[in-house]
Design an enzyme around this catalytic site. Structure first.
Site, mmCIF file in Angstrom:
data_model
loop_
_atom_site.group_PDB
_atom_site.id
_atom_site.type_symbol
_atom_site.label_atom_id
_atom_site.label_comp_id
_atom_site.label_asym_id
_atom_site.label_seq_id
_atom_site.Cartn_x
_atom_site.Cartn_y
_atom_site.Cartn_z
ATOM 1 N N ASN A 1 -3.859 9.290 1.787
ATOM 2 C CA ASN A 1 -4.385 8.716 3.029
ATOM 3 C C ASN A 1 -4.733 9.788 4.050
ATOM 4 O O ASN A 1 -5.872 9.911 4.466
ATOM 5 C CB ASN A 1 -3.363 7.768 3.657
ATOM 6 C CG ASN A 1 -3.646 6.315 3.384
ATOM 7 O OD1 ASN A 1 -4.644 5.966 2.773
ATOM 8 N ND2 ASN A 1 -2.757 5.450 3.840
ATOM 9 N N ASP B 1 0.819 -1.208 0.000
ATOM 10 C CA ASP B 1 0.000 0.000 0.000
ATOM 11 C C ASP B 1 0.860 1.268 0.000
ATOM 12 O O ASP B 1 0.458 2.297 -0.539
ATOM 13 C CB ASP B 1 -0.929 0.002 1.214
ATOM 14 C CG ASP B 1 -2.079 -0.990 1.047
ATOM 15 O OD1 ASP B 1 -2.324 -1.429 -0.091
ATOM 16 O OD2 ASP B 1 -2.721 -1.322 2.059
#
Length: 300
Positions: free
Chosen positions: A147, A73
């Site tokens: 994020n 990720d």
């Protein structure tokens, strides 16, 4: 009927031989199906022997039909943030631990890529955040995050004191170890670890979650993603602001960061039949109970 030749950029975590082997397999497959393939320039530094063209990120943004990312990720975060201004779709092959974003299993990468080439995929857009740091009235730093943006006390001891306003309305003053401001995608990352809520990636919201707040009544909150959030550093010893934990800025008392939803978004291409809920159940080890493939008969 002639099939359109597409251009794919290959991106991987450098200095990991198994990643480079996977990229080589993908390149062979795509070339074998008649498509153009190129390595992203930093990825190419570890590709030997180099048998494919090399593209810097700006060229990928202008010419590639999709970027195939092999890694975890963190790799997806970095490339998604950099390619977001160009709108290049991302295909994530999981070579890491979690795989919230890089969601195609390594052992299924060729069959899934074959399906994608046949148009059997799901497209999804994800929002990003933009943060601008001001000192007095001067802009000193600006960056985007996929994020989260985290305002923290840094390496110093003691807490950081923050003042938070939303759309010009005072929300709270806070003493804590910091504050996480997260996108729906980031709700499964740092924000989750500090007790924030899970947000489906299609929701239009921004999470604010305190890190170890002094007042236990200070709870996470979700605000509309049309909001303008301003966080002022009231007092701290060595405060920092980071973007996806991949770029950092040192700040001082009195500095402010203004956070808005970015005008850019990231596009993911998922395997057909992909479900966000399947991902949560798998990655968070939720109790499966009755299989979703065996719906309850309510007797209607």
């Amino acid at each position: 009927m002639q099939v359109k030749r597409l251009t794919f950029a290959l991106v991987g975590r450098r200095y990991t031989s198994s990643v480079m082997q996977s990229l080589a397999k993908i390149a062979d497959f795509l070339q074998g199906t008649g498509h153009h393939v190129a390595y992203e320039s930093e990825t190419a530094e570890n590709a030997a022997p180099l048998s494919l063209p090399v593209m810097p990120l700006d060229e990928i943004g202008k010419t590639a039909d999709a970027a195939i990312v092999v890694g975890g990720d963190g790799t997806m975060l970095g490339i998604a943030r950099q390619l977001a201004p160009y709108g290049v779709p991302l295909i994530g092959i999981n070579h890491g631990r979690l795989g919230f974003m890089a969601d195609i299993p390594l052992d299924r990468m060729i069959p899934v890529l074959s399906d994608i080439l046949e148009g059997k995929f799901q497209s999804e857009k994800r929002s990003l955040l933009e943060g601008t740091i001001y000192r007095d009235d001067e802009k000193i730093h600006q960056a985007i995050a996929f994020n989260d943006i985290v305002v923290s006390r840094g390496a110093g001891a003691g807490m950081i004191e923050l003042c938070v306003t939303v759309d010009g309305h005072f929300m709270y003053s806070q003493r804590s170890d910091g504050l996480v401001i997260a996108t729906p995608t980031g709700s499964t990352a740092y924000a989750l670890s500090v007790g924030g809520p899970l947000l489906h990636p299609n929701l239009d919201g921004i999470v604010l979650a305190a890190i170890a707040p002094h007042a236990l009544s200070n709870r996470p909150i979700v605000v509309p993603d049309k909001s303008e959030i301003m966080v002022e550093i009231v007092e701290a010893r060595f405060p920092t602001i980071n973007f996806d934990s991949q770029s950092f800025a040192s700040v001082s008392d009195g500095d402010r960061i203004v956070i808005r939803r970015s005008k850019y978004s990231a596009t993911f291409l998922h395997p057909r039949g992909w479900s966000y809920y399947d991902t949560l159940r798998d990655k968070l080890h939720w109790n499966q109970g009755r299989s979703a493939r065996q719906p309850i008969d309510w007797g209607y």
